[in-house]
Design an enzyme around this catalytic site. Structure first.
Site, PDB file in Angstrom:
ATOM      1  N   GLU A  76      30.613  50.242  46.744  1.00 48.32           N
ATOM      2  CA  GLU A  76      30.022  50.341  45.329  1.00 48.32           C
ATOM      3  C   GLU A  76      29.005  51.125  45.149  1.00 48.32           C
ATOM      4  O   GLU A  76      28.008  50.908  46.052  1.00 48.32           O
ATOM      5  CB  GLU A  76      30.020  48.939  44.552  1.00 48.32           C
ATOM      6  CG  GLU A  76      29.625  48.963  43.266  1.00 48.32           C
ATOM      7  CD  GLU A  76      29.698  47.532  42.541  1.00 48.32           C
ATOM      8  OE1 GLU A  76      30.857  46.849  42.881  1.00 48.32           O
ATOM      9  OE2 GLU A  76      28.776  47.169  41.834  1.00 48.32           O
ATOM     10  N   HIS A 127      32.572  45.709  35.722  1.00 48.78           N
ATOM     11  CA  HIS A 127      31.481  45.261  36.243  1.00 48.78           C
ATOM     12  C   HIS A 127      31.032  44.024  35.198  1.00 48.78           C
ATOM     13  O   HIS A 127      30.941  44.123  33.847  1.00 48.78           O
ATOM     14  CB  HIS A 127      30.187  46.285  36.243  1.00 48.78           C
ATOM     15  CG  HIS A 127      28.972  46.013  36.575  1.00 48.78           C
ATOM     16  ND1 HIS A 127      28.014  45.602  35.649  1.00 48.78           N
ATOM     17  CD2 HIS A 127      28.333  45.731  37.786  1.00 48.78           C
ATOM     18  CE1 HIS A 127      26.751  45.048  36.330  1.00 48.78           C
ATOM     19  NE2 HIS A 127      27.056  45.256  37.717  1.00 48.78           N
ATOM     20  N   GLU A 149      28.873  50.969  36.452  1.00 50.83           N
ATOM     21  CA  GLU A 149      27.911  50.184  35.897  1.00 50.83           C
ATOM     22  C   GLU A 149      26.931  50.847  35.070  1.00 50.83           C
ATOM     23  O   GLU A 149      26.491  50.307  34.211  1.00 50.83           O
ATOM     24  CB  GLU A 149      27.439  48.928  36.745  1.00 50.83           C
ATOM     25  CG  GLU A 149      26.410  49.630  37.727  1.00 50.83           C
ATOM     26  CD  GLU A 149      26.240  48.360  38.796  1.00 50.83           C
ATOM     27  OE1 GLU A 149      26.810  48.018  39.415  1.00 50.83           O
ATOM     28  OE2 GLU A 149      25.004  47.989  38.615  1.00 50.83           O
TER      29      GLU A 149
HETATM   30 CA    CA Z   1      26.839  46.893  41.667  1.00 47.45          CA
END
Ligand code: CA
Length: 383
Positions: free
Chosen positions: A227, A304, A254
């Site tokens: 990520e 997220h 995110e």
């Molecule tokens: Ca993260």
């Protein structure tokens, strides 16, 4: 027809027991959130939340709500979620589009869907067209670092704790130097074995050149997704990592927002897993559009989550409605990011607990978000 009588923005803030850090500079000393409360003329109340990442003041989203969005919303029909979303986005476009401003829009949108569910007496997952699952596989987010911590020992202990608590998947914070990252993930993998799904999160610690070695080594260690290996502006860099990664999935999102923000990523297939946050990327209305983009390209979407139980409740409703990608026995099933790091008021804000039973979290069937907000806690943590 009910109409919106009041919109209140609560800035919530509390010190964490022990400051912690991740790949970005500085320590997280407080947890913050911006909670929106929308009151209708018939007395119904809906709640929503704007995500506040580790260093993000809740004041930006709160100012957006009170100064920009509230005058637009008063007197309006709460059922018109698409109309209000477009109007809110358009109003704030010259100074918004991303970050705390669309965070404020997201919180309002979540509260409007909560109200829509209460008015129509249906859970949000039913309003969205139905749930693909009645429970969701959670993964633990944690593995933040503390001053003078002994690593990888503390990471291994935390991994074992999550497994004891019923998790079969978790996400480890990395981004502290490639050698350090590889050593730590290897230690965690050795401790929990191959039956646990491990993700790794860099919080955009590297550039594409440095991340290539990490991709290769984490792939070898059987990591499921990597990520935010690199900075969220670098679409081309991400695409280069997607193209080189043999089986490791590249995930991010995110720090991206709305259909406009995600379009270049989908168009150039620069990610394997899109991770918009419901409480930041556009609420239910915005994330539905991002989901359509993702599914059109055959990309996985896995939101997220890092807020309070209000944001968690919203995420559960949304994730229930994401189809496997593709629909098949082997398709990607979305998981629920379940933050296990220090948060003084995450659980206090609502009466319900999202317990892990047989390794999964149930999707509530009560109207709206399906939560009972504790107003005393809202006032207690108001800043
Ligand atoms: Ca993260």
């Amino acid at each position: 027809m009910s109409s919106i009588a009041n919109v209140e923005a609560y800035i919530l803030k509390a010190e964490v027991p022990e400051p912690f850090y991740f790949a970005q500079p500085g320590y997280v000393t407080h947890r913050s959130s911006m909670v929106v409360e929308i009151v209708l003329d018939d007395g119904r109340i809906g709640y929503g939340e704007a995500l506040c990442n580790g260093h993000q003041p809740a004041d930006i989203a709160a100012a957006t709500v009170t100064a920009s969005l509230k005058p637009l919303l008063i007197g309006r029909d709460p059922l018109q979620t698409s109309v209000l979303y477009e109007e809110m986005y358009n109003l704030t476009k010259p100074f918004g589009q991303k970050g705390g401003v669309i965070g404020g829009i997201s919180a309002v949108d979540i509260a409007l869907w909560d109200l829509k569910g209460q008015i129509l007496d249906l859970p949000i997952h039913a309003l969205l067209g139905g749930a693909f699952r009645t429970s969701i596989l959670p993964y633990a987010t944690g593995f933040y670092r503390v001053k003078d911590g002994d690593y990888p020992r503390l990471l291994v202990e935390e991994a074992q704790r999550h497994v004891r608590n019923g998790f079969s998947a978790f996400k480890v914070k990395i981004g502290f130097g490639i050698d350090d990252d590889i050593r730590n993930i290897a230690a965690v993998r050795e401790a929990v074995g191959s039956g646990v799904r491990i993700m790794a999160d860099c919080n955009h610690a590297y550039n594409a050149g440095a991340a290539r070695r990490l991709v290769r080594e984490l792939d070898r260690l059987g990591v499921y997704w990597l990520e935010e290996p690199i900075t969220p502006e670098d679409v081309d860099g991400y695409r280069s990592l997607v193209e080189m990664a043999p089986s490791l999935l590249i995930a991010a999102g995110e720090n991206e927002f709305s259909r406009h923000g995600f379009w270049p990523w989908v168009k150039s297939r620069a990610l394997d897993v899109l991770q918009p946050d419901l409480a930041a990327g556009g609420g239910f209305t915005g994330l539905r559009e991002i989901q359509t983009l993702a599914l059109s390209a055959g990309l996985a979407i896995n939101p997220h989550v890092w807020g309070t139980a209000i944001g968690l409740a919203a995420a559960i409703q949304f994730i229930a409605c994401i189809p496997p990608v593709p629909i098949s026995r082997g398709g990607h099933e979305p998981m629920l990011e379940y933050d296990q790091s220090a948060h003084p008021f995450r659980r206090d804000l609502i009466a319900e607990q999202f317990a892990i039973v047989d390794g999964r979290v149930s999707v509530p069937d009560r109207p709206g978000l399906g939560i009972t907000v504790n107003r005393d806690a809202l006032l207690k943590y108001r800043y």
